[in-house]
Write a protein that holds these residues in place. Structure first.
Motif, PDB file in Angstrom:
ATOM      1  N   SER A 107      41.100  26.364  28.803  1.00  0.00           N
ATOM      2  CA  SER A 107      39.868  26.869  29.649  1.00  0.00           C
ATOM      3  C   SER A 107      38.703  27.068  28.436  1.00  0.00           C
ATOM      4  O   SER A 107      39.155  27.583  27.610  1.00  0.00           O
ATOM      5  CB  SER A 107      39.933  27.909  30.444  1.00  0.00           C
TER       6      SER A 107
ATOM      7  N   SER B  35      44.685  33.518  34.466  1.00  0.00           N
ATOM      8  CA  SER B  35      44.279  33.147  33.004  1.00  0.00           C
ATOM      9  C   SER B  35      43.518  31.781  33.036  1.00  0.00           C
ATOM     10  O   SER B  35      43.693  31.013  33.902  1.00  0.00           O
ATOM     11  CB  SER B  35      45.525  33.195  32.113  1.00  0.00           C
ATOM     12  N   GLY B  36      42.889  31.312  31.942  1.00  0.00           N
ATOM     13  CA  GLY B  36      42.239  30.163  31.805  1.00  0.00           C
ATOM     14  C   GLY B  36      43.202  28.983  31.812  1.00  0.00           C
ATOM     15  O   GLY B  36      43.026  27.986  32.323  1.00  0.00           O
TER      16      GLY B  36
ATOM     17  N   THR C 103      36.635  44.127  34.242  1.00  0.00           N
ATOM     18  CA  THR C 103      37.396  43.519  35.243  1.00  0.00           C
ATOM     19  C   THR C 103      38.227  44.330  35.837  1.00  0.00           C
ATOM     20  O   THR C 103      37.944  44.645  37.441  1.00  0.00           O
ATOM     21  CB  THR C 103      38.217  42.465  34.444  1.00  0.00           C
TER      22      THR C 103
ATOM     23  N   ASP D 149      34.524  28.187  27.710  1.00  0.00           N
ATOM     24  CA  ASP D 149      33.673  29.109  28.331  1.00  0.00           C
ATOM     25  C   ASP D 149      32.309  28.705  28.438  1.00  0.00           C
ATOM     26  O   ASP D 149      31.356  29.023  28.119  1.00  0.00           O
ATOM     27  CB  ASP D 149      33.509  30.343  27.471  1.00  0.00           C
TER      28      ASP D 149
ATOM     29  N   ARG E 128      37.315  36.869  34.946  1.00  0.00           N
ATOM     30  CA  ARG E 128      38.177  37.118  33.740  1.00  0.00           C
ATOM     31  C   ARG E 128      37.367  37.327  32.603  1.00  0.00           C
ATOM     32  O   ARG E 128      37.855  37.998  31.507  1.00  0.00           O
ATOM     33  CB  ARG E 128      38.865  35.505  33.805  1.00  0.00           C
ATOM     34  N   ASN E 129      36.232  36.885  32.490  1.00  0.00           N
ATOM     35  CA  ASN E 129      35.393  36.997  31.175  1.00  0.00           C
ATOM     36  C   ASN E 129      34.592  37.902  31.156  1.00  0.00           C
ATOM     37  O   ASN E 129      33.521  37.939  30.428  1.00  0.00           O
ATOM     38  CB  ASN E 129      34.680  35.625  30.996  1.00  0.00           C
TER      39      ASN E 129
ATOM     40  N   GLU F 125      44.205  38.627  42.370  1.00  0.00           N
ATOM     41  CA  GLU F 125      44.827  38.101  41.250  1.00  0.00           C
ATOM     42  C   GLU F 125      43.946  37.289  40.171  1.00  0.00           C
ATOM     43  O   GLU F 125      43.312  36.476  40.692  1.00  0.00           O
ATOM     44  CB  GLU F 125      46.015  37.448  41.394  1.00  0.00           C
ATOM     45  N   VAL F 126      43.775  37.794  39.088  1.00  0.00           N
ATOM     46  CA  VAL F 126      42.830  37.327  38.075  1.00  0.00           C
ATOM     47  C   VAL F 126      43.633  36.135  37.213  1.00  0.00           C
ATOM     48  O   VAL F 126      44.391  36.688  36.385  1.00  0.00           O
ATOM     49  CB  VAL F 126      42.186  38.212  37.180  1.00  0.00           C
TER      50      VAL F 126
ATOM     51  N   GLU G 171      44.550  28.631  35.499  1.00  0.00           N
ATOM     52  CA  GLU G 171      43.529  28.048  36.479  1.00  0.00           C
ATOM     53  C   GLU G 171      43.596  26.604  36.098  1.00  0.00           C
ATOM     54  O   GLU G 171      43.408  25.734  37.127  1.00  0.00           O
ATOM     55  CB  GLU G 171      42.066  28.652  35.962  1.00  0.00           C
TER      56      GLU G 171
ATOM     57  N   THR H 109      38.778  33.599  38.920  1.00  0.00           N
ATOM     58  CA  THR H 109      38.685  33.002  37.919  1.00  0.00           C
ATOM     59  C   THR H 109      37.732  33.419  36.710  1.00  0.00           C
ATOM     60  O   THR H 109      37.758  34.716  36.578  1.00  0.00           O
ATOM     61  CB  THR H 109      38.516  31.314  38.021  1.00  0.00           C
ATOM     62  N   ALA H 110      37.099  32.698  36.209  1.00  0.00           N
ATOM     63  CA  ALA H 110      36.136  33.029  35.119  1.00  0.00           C
ATOM     64  C   ALA H 110      35.211  34.187  35.417  1.00  0.00           C
ATOM     65  O   ALA H 110      34.693  35.030  34.660  1.00  0.00           O
ATOM     66  CB  ALA H 110      35.322  31.880  34.634  1.00  0.00           C
TER      67      ALA H 110
END
Length: 273
Positions: free
Chosen positions: A125, A79-80, A60, A127, A55-56, A76-77, A83, A51-52
């Motif tokens: 999502s 997306s917000g 990555t 941050d 992702r952030n 697998e990453v 998630e 997740t974040a």
């Protein structure tokens, strides 16, 4: 099995928003430990996702390549939005909401889902997470009073830009480690049964006020119920109370299930969201 490790990966992100080599090594080491456990389970399907924490960051793909090279895992990453959706699906396994909202406070982000007639109408999502807020605003173990005010202001600013309910709902659902930790503390502080999963807004406020007072009662309850969150629980409870006041006017339910269970359900039971 529900085995967990608090990796704290947000603490391994440098000023260029890249995960450091130490962070990658820690992540790979933890995944290898999980692989040893999984090796005892014959023909066990594995669905690793991030997740974040991945992702952030800017690197990555570099981190995913290191995981692939050292473990063979294809991560697998999410997306917000995904998630948020998976978290809502997991929560509704124990809390079948017809309307209202579901929120999930993680270390690196907070997800909010709006529901109408049992359907997801908005998933987003933000941050703001308990760990990245700690890293941004807190100089010592616990935030000072000025830092608490700064944290609260930052969370309110993010929520002003979010797609929230037009008016607070009587009932909402919270998921994730922060919400579960606050519930454990509240149950003990308010002398409720350990099995209780419901809090009124007033009970949450009372618990939050005790924690943010940072006195001996707060210290004892945190160390007894969530010692691994001793540095992040206060930023987390600030997010939780601020989000709850925006979304809810009466009561919230804290679900045992969340994004992991929602993700697994979609993989094994009901593909497609």
């Amino acid at each position: 099995l529900n085995n967990k490790v608090a990796a704290g990966l947000a603490s391994y992100v440098d000023k260029q928003n890249r995960m450091t080599p130490d962070g990658v090594r820690k992540l790979v080491s933890i995944l290898r430990d999980f692989q040893q456990i999984l090796s005892l389970l014959p023909d066990c399907q594995v669905f690793p996702f991030a997740t974040a924490s991945l992702r952030n960051i800017r690197n990555t793909e570099e981190v995913l390549a290191a995981i692939r090279e050292n473990t063979g895992l294809e991560v697998e990453v999410l997306s917000g939005e995904l998630e948020a959706r998976y978290g809502c699906i997991g929560a509704m396994l124990t809390c079948p909401l017809a309307g209202g909202a579901v929120f999930d406070i993680g270390g690196g982000s907070t997800e909010i889902v709006r529901l109408e007639n049992g359907k997801i109408v908005s998933a987003q999502s933000l941050d703001i997470g308990s760990l990245n807020l700690y890293n941004r605003y807190v100089s010592e173990l616990w935030p000072s009073r000025p830092e608490i005010d700064e944290l609260t202001s930052a969370v309110r600013k993010k929520l002003r830009k979010a797609d929230l309910l037009k008016k607070p709902s009587p009932f909402i659902c919270g998921i994730g480690g922060t919400a579960r930790a606050v519930l454990k503390i509240a149950n003990q502080y308010l002398e409720k049964p350990e099995s209780n999963r419901l809090l009124t807004v007033a009970e949450l406020d009372r618990t939050a006020a005790m924690l943010l007072d940072r006195k001996n009662t707060a210290r004892k309850l945190i160390l007894k119920n969530c010692p691994d969150r001793v540095h992040t629980i206060l930023p987390g409870v600030i997010v939780m109370t601020t989000v709850t006041h925006k979304l809810c006017k009466e009561q919230l339910y804290i679900s045992r299930y969340g994004v992991r269970e929602g993700y697994l359900c979609q993989k094994l039971i009901k593909p497609g969201i």
